[in-house]
Scaffold this active site. Structure first.
Site, PDB file in Angstrom:
ATOM      1  N   TYR A  17     -52.039  29.959 126.360  1.00  0.00           N
ATOM      2  CA  TYR A  17     -52.743  29.871 125.073  1.00  0.00           C
ATOM      3  C   TYR A  17     -54.062  29.124 125.179  1.00  0.00           C
ATOM      4  CZ  TYR A  17     -50.557  25.342 125.511  1.00  0.00           C
ATOM      5  OH  TYR A  17     -50.159  24.130 126.009  1.00  0.00           O
ATOM      6  N   GLY A  18     -54.398  28.640 126.372  1.00  0.00           N
ATOM      7  CA  GLY A  18     -55.583  27.795 126.513  1.00  0.00           C
ATOM      8  C   GLY A  18     -56.411  28.131 127.728  1.00  0.00           C
ATOM      9  N   THR A  19     -56.607  27.149 128.588  1.00  0.00           N
ATOM     10  CA  THR A  19     -57.544  27.292 129.709  1.00  0.00           C
ATOM     11  C   THR A  19     -57.057  28.219 130.814  1.00  0.00           C
ATOM     12  OG1 THR A  19     -56.695  25.335 130.856  1.00  0.00           O
ATOM     13  CG2 THR A  19     -58.497  24.994 129.270  1.00  0.00           C
ATOM     14  N   LEU A  20     -55.803  28.656 130.763  1.00  0.00           N
ATOM     15  CA  LEU A  20     -55.320  29.637 131.741  1.00  0.00           C
ATOM     16  C   LEU A  20     -55.634  31.078 131.320  1.00  0.00           C
ATOM     17  CD1 LEU A  20     -51.843  28.167 132.762  1.00  0.00           C
ATOM     18  CD2 LEU A  20     -53.784  28.565 134.280  1.00  0.00           C
ATOM     19  N   GLU A  92     -50.347  22.040 135.401  1.00  0.00           N
ATOM     20  CA  GLU A  92     -50.029  21.507 134.081  1.00  0.00           C
ATOM     21  C   GLU A  92     -49.409  20.104 134.122  1.00  0.00           C
ATOM     22  OE1 GLU A  92     -51.360  22.827 131.715  1.00  0.00           O
ATOM     23  OE2 GLU A  92     -51.435  24.993 131.984  1.00  0.00           O
TER      24      GLU A  92
END
Length: 177
Positions: A17-20, A92
């Site tokens: 949902y983010g930087t990946l 993470e």
């Protein structure tokens, strides 16, 4: 050809949902995993339930494990092998208390069935305090977009004399966003 050979290797569906996600800084890890056959892109997905999604220090995104609160969160799903999962867990910071990985139900953004995946949630040691701080200022979002990512600070560019958890503590104790 490598991805085909790895289809029999056990995989975990990971909801990012983010930087990946594609187009963001840490997606290079997933690109590396796809090159080695340790990950494959499944598609664009969204959470079945509402969850708080907030940005903390350095505009790092955090999903808060509080189903029914926040928004339907937009993201992507990847099938990741156990070897790939080890690398995403390391990124993470699972062993360092940055995030935890837990189940989440997601559905295809363009319609379709439900997929049982896993997502990286903010660690319980700070998650609720982070959510409370962001909720007070209207900082709960439904999608980590270019707007939020503009303030993202890459790990190599962050002050190195403090741990990530130190940065979270400082962020939480600060009076402003």
């Amino acid at each position: 050809m490598v991805a085909e050979a790895n289809q029999t290797i056990p995989t975990t569906f990971i909801f990012t949902y983010g930087t990946l996600k594609r187009g963001f800084w840490n997606h290079t890890l997933l690109q590396d995993l796809m090159r080695t056959g340790d990950a494959s892109f499944i598609g664009s997905y969204r959470t079945r339930e509402r969850f708080p999604l907030v940005c903390g220090p350095f505009q790092v995104p955090f999903l808060i494990n509080s189903p029914g609160s926040g928004h339907i969160v937009e993201g992507e799903v990847y099938a990741v092998t156990n070897r790939g999962l080890g690398r995403t867990d390391e990124l993470e910071g699972l062993s360092r208390g940055h995030y935890i990985r837990l189940p989440i139900d997601v559905e295809a953004s363009e319609g379709g069935g439900v997929v049982a995946a896993e997502a990286y949630y903010a660690h319980p040691s700070y998650a609720m305090e982070l959510w409370k701080k962001k909720k007070e200022i209207g900082g709960v979002i439904s999608s980590y977009s270019e707007k939020e990512a503009k303030g993202y600070v890459k790990r190599k560019d962050r002050p190195q004399h403090l741990t990530f958890l130190d940065h979270i503590s400082l962020f939480l104790s600060s009076s402003s966003d």
